[in-house]
Motif scaffolding. Sequence first.
Motif, PDB file in Angstrom:
ATOM      1  N   ASN A 115       0.845  -1.197   0.000  1.00 44.40           N
ATOM      2  CA  ASN A 115       0.000   0.000   0.000  1.00 44.40           C
ATOM      3  C   ASN A 115       0.874   1.238   0.000  1.00 44.40           C
ATOM      4  O   ASN A 115       1.844   1.323   0.753  1.00 44.40           O
ATOM      5  CB  ASN A 115      -0.924   0.049   1.219  1.00 44.40           C
ATOM      6  CG  ASN A 115      -1.891   1.220   1.145  1.00 44.40           C
ATOM      7  OD1 ASN A 115      -2.653   1.338   0.184  1.00 44.40           O
ATOM      8  ND2 ASN A 115      -1.876   2.088   2.132  1.00 44.40           N
ATOM      9  N   CYS A 120      -5.601   1.596   3.597  1.00 40.45           N
ATOM     10  CA  CYS A 120      -6.306   0.555   2.863  1.00 40.45           C
ATOM     11  C   CYS A 120      -7.336  -0.067   3.796  1.00 40.45           C
ATOM     12  O   CYS A 120      -7.013  -0.488   4.904  1.00 40.45           O
ATOM     13  CB  CYS A 120      -5.299  -0.494   2.383  1.00 40.45           C
ATOM     14  SG  CYS A 120      -6.019  -2.034   1.814  1.00 40.45           S
ATOM     15  N   LYS A 122      -9.053  -2.891   3.750  1.00 44.94           N
ATOM     16  CA  LYS A 122      -9.324  -4.310   3.508  1.00 44.94           C
ATOM     17  C   LYS A 122      -9.639  -5.014   4.829  1.00 44.94           C
ATOM     18  O   LYS A 122      -9.959  -4.376   5.820  1.00 44.94           O
ATOM     19  CB  LYS A 122      -8.119  -4.946   2.815  1.00 44.94           C
ATOM     20  CG  LYS A 122      -7.830  -4.355   1.425  1.00 44.94           C
ATOM     21  CD  LYS A 122      -8.875  -4.774   0.418  1.00 44.94           C
ATOM     22  CE  LYS A 122      -8.544  -4.250  -0.970  1.00 44.94           C
ATOM     23  NZ  LYS A 122      -9.550  -4.626  -1.972  1.00 44.94           N
ATOM     24  N   ARG A 324      -4.211   1.609  -2.037  1.00 40.42           N
ATOM     25  CA  ARG A 324      -4.473   0.298  -2.641  1.00 40.42           C
ATOM     26  C   ARG A 324      -5.923   0.157  -3.108  1.00 40.42           C
ATOM     27  O   ARG A 324      -6.191  -0.355  -4.199  1.00 40.42           O
ATOM     28  CB  ARG A 324      -4.131  -0.796  -1.627  1.00 40.42           C
ATOM     29  CG  ARG A 324      -4.425  -2.203  -2.088  1.00 40.42           C
ATOM     30  CD  ARG A 324      -3.825  -3.203  -1.139  1.00 40.42           C
ATOM     31  NE  ARG A 324      -4.329  -4.552  -1.346  1.00 40.42           N
ATOM     32  CZ  ARG A 324      -3.939  -5.609  -0.655  1.00 40.42           C
ATOM     33  NH1 ARG A 324      -3.027  -5.472   0.286  1.00 40.42           N
ATOM     34  NH2 ARG A 324      -4.440  -6.804  -0.906  1.00 40.42           N
ATOM     35  N   ASP A 325      -6.868   0.623  -2.292  1.00 38.43           N
ATOM     36  CA  ASP A 325      -8.269   0.459  -2.655  1.00 38.43           C
ATOM     37  C   ASP A 325      -8.595   1.157  -3.968  1.00 38.43           C
ATOM     38  O   ASP A 325      -9.184   0.568  -4.878  1.00 38.43           O
ATOM     39  CB  ASP A 325      -9.164   0.999  -1.534  1.00 38.43           C
ATOM     40  CG  ASP A 325      -9.042   0.197  -0.255  1.00 38.43           C
ATOM     41  OD1 ASP A 325      -8.628  -0.980  -0.331  1.00 38.43           O
ATOM     42  OD2 ASP A 325      -9.350   0.731   0.824  1.00 38.43           O
ATOM     43  N   GLU A 326      -8.208   2.437  -4.070  1.00 37.89           N
ATOM     44  CA  GLU A 326      -8.516   3.219  -5.273  1.00 37.89           C
ATOM     45  C   GLU A 326      -7.728   2.709  -6.470  1.00 37.89           C
ATOM     46  O   GLU A 326      -8.241   2.677  -7.601  1.00 37.89           O
ATOM     47  CB  GLU A 326      -8.202   4.697  -5.019  1.00 37.89           C
ATOM     48  CG  GLU A 326      -8.481   5.622  -6.199  1.00 37.89           C
ATOM     49  CD  GLU A 326      -9.948   5.703  -6.568  1.00 37.89           C
ATOM     50  OE1 GLU A 326     -10.241   6.108  -7.719  1.00 37.89           O
ATOM     51  OE2 GLU A 326     -10.813   5.372  -5.730  1.00 37.89           O
ATOM     52  N   THR A 327      -6.468   2.309  -6.253  1.00 42.09           N
ATOM     53  CA  THR A 327      -5.638   1.815  -7.358  1.00 42.09           C
ATOM     54  C   THR A 327      -6.220   0.531  -7.938  1.00 42.09           C
ATOM     55  O   THR A 327      -6.274   0.354  -9.165  1.00 42.09           O
ATOM     56  CB  THR A 327      -4.198   1.580  -6.871  1.00 42.09           C
ATOM     57  OG1 THR A 327      -3.677   2.819  -6.344  1.00 42.09           O
ATOM     58  CG2 THR A 327      -3.300   1.122  -8.005  1.00 42.09           C
ATOM     59  N   GLU A 328      -6.671  -0.375  -7.077  1.00 47.82           N
ATOM     60  CA  GLU A 328      -7.305  -1.604  -7.562  1.00 47.82           C
ATOM     61  C   GLU A 328      -8.624  -1.303  -8.268  1.00 47.82           C
ATOM     62  O   GLU A 328      -8.939  -1.898  -9.300  1.00 47.82           O
ATOM     63  CB  GLU A 328      -7.522  -2.571  -6.395  1.00 47.82           C
ATOM     64  CG  GLU A 328      -6.236  -3.199  -5.868  1.00 47.82           C
ATOM     65  CD  GLU A 328      -6.492  -4.225  -4.769  1.00 47.82           C
ATOM     66  OE1 GLU A 328      -7.462  -4.044  -4.008  1.00 47.82           O
ATOM     67  OE2 GLU A 328      -5.716  -5.194  -4.682  1.00 47.82           O
ATOM     68  N   LYS A 329      -9.385  -0.367  -7.730  1.00 44.67           N
ATOM     69  CA  LYS A 329     -10.670   0.011  -8.328  1.00 44.67           C
ATOM     70  C   LYS A 329     -10.480   0.536  -9.749  1.00 44.67           C
ATOM     71  O   LYS A 329     -11.281   0.266 -10.641  1.00 44.67           O
ATOM     72  CB  LYS A 329     -11.345   1.064  -7.451  1.00 44.67           C
ATOM     73  CG  LYS A 329     -12.697   1.533  -7.948  1.00 44.67           C
ATOM     74  CD  LYS A 329     -13.270   2.578  -6.997  1.00 44.67           C
ATOM     75  CE  LYS A 329     -14.591   3.123  -7.515  1.00 44.67           C
ATOM     76  NZ  LYS A 329     -15.150   4.170  -6.591  1.00 44.67           N
ATOM     77  N   ARG A 330      -9.397   1.293  -9.969  1.00 44.73           N
ATOM     78  CA  ARG A 330      -9.114   1.867 -11.289  1.00 44.73           C
ATOM     79  C   ARG A 330      -8.473   0.864 -12.246  1.00 44.73           C
ATOM     80  O   ARG A 330      -8.240   1.167 -13.410  1.00 44.73           O
ATOM     81  CB  ARG A 330      -8.179   3.073 -11.143  1.00 44.73           C
ATOM     82  CG  ARG A 330      -8.787   4.258 -10.428  1.00 44.73           C
ATOM     83  CD  ARG A 330      -7.829   5.421 -10.445  1.00 44.73           C
ATOM     84  NE  ARG A 330      -8.408   6.609  -9.821  1.00 44.73           N
ATOM     85  CZ  ARG A 330      -7.999   7.846 -10.072  1.00 44.73           C
ATOM     86  NH1 ARG A 330      -7.005   8.060 -10.929  1.00 44.73           N
ATOM     87  NH2 ARG A 330      -8.557   8.873  -9.471  1.00 44.73           N
ATOM     88  N   GLY A 331      -8.112  -0.310 -11.741  1.00 41.93           N
ATOM     89  CA  GLY A 331      -7.434  -1.293 -12.581  1.00 41.93           C
ATOM     90  C   GLY A 331      -5.991  -0.948 -12.866  1.00 41.93           C
ATOM     91  O   GLY A 331      -5.423  -1.390 -13.875  1.00 41.93           O
TER      92      GLY A 331
END
Length: 362
Positions: A115, A120, A122, A324-331
């Motif tokens: 992260n 994050c 999670k 991490r949350d936003e980065t994963e959401k954006r792909g």
Amino acid sequence: MDKKPKAIKNWYEVSPIEMKKYAGQIDQIAGIQTSILQDGKAFPSRSAFVYNGSGLEFSVYLDRCMDISHASYKGIPIGWRSTPGDVAPFYYEPEGIRWLRSYFGGLLTTCGVTNVGPPCEKSELTGEGLHGRISNTPAEDVCIEKKWEQGKYLLSIKGKMRQSALFAENIVIERKIETYLGVNYFKITDTITNEGFRKTPFMMLYHCNIGWPVVCEGARVCIPVRKTIPRDEIAKQGKDAWYEITPPAENYQERVYFHDVQTQKNGDVVIGIYHKKPKFESNFYGVYIKYKKAQLPKLVQWKMLGAGEYVIGLEPCNAGVLGRDETEKRGEMDYLKAGETRTHELEIGVIDEKTRKFFENN
């Protein structure tokens, strides 16, 4: 009659045999000294002080991811120090943004490795606070080398940091920090391996913090930009450009910029803080950072010119600072496959008479 000894132009360029005639121990000139920090919240943590004879000196915080705590050149500070100062890793508070309570700043703080950015949210096991936990991880298998190599005197520190948990990631960073007698730079090489058996989110950022007196009014942030995106409305406001450095201001709000950068022909990116005229001494024009865009494709600039919080952060990274949350959401998340290894290389040094022309033209 005995022959007169030859005049020495650069004293650090004499041969090892000649140097032994002048100095009983090479640590008279250059060396690495380890110590236990004993004051305040720094107690008891390990540190290594490196000096290489050029005037370059820096402290490697062995119990804090082998990051660079203090750094100076000929007595001039080149890094920035945050208000908490040196803090031993067991004072780390992982919740929310409490990472800031043990953030010493320094010339380098490593962020990640799963992260970077906001906390994050999670599960209890994988959730992380601001900028992850790796910077509060002590090094193991520390090895110090001081030796002659092909006529050059090498100063090297190696160690490894592991971030792991049962049922979660198992990532190891093997870090090597090296410099040579008489040079005004040092190099960091990180070998990062996923020693687990599952694909793992991978976010890593090198939080390089340059402070006063290098950062001051009249200096300039030098980045070979192709495109710049402000993080938010605050970064867009005002007439101040991302490259301008103004005096410390009360109630200053931090600005963050995302830069897409141009590379040199060999793939290197060179950035820094530059003074057109030598402000401090005749051969010191600022500080540079060099890295490879193929290894660290993103660059974040942190501009914080507040009173008592006066710093420019130049931050090469692989996945940005949105968390991490936003980065994963954006792909946009980067991943380490099981058994995969990556290498990151950085060089941090002084802009001198030989290198200033590069920055003058950029």
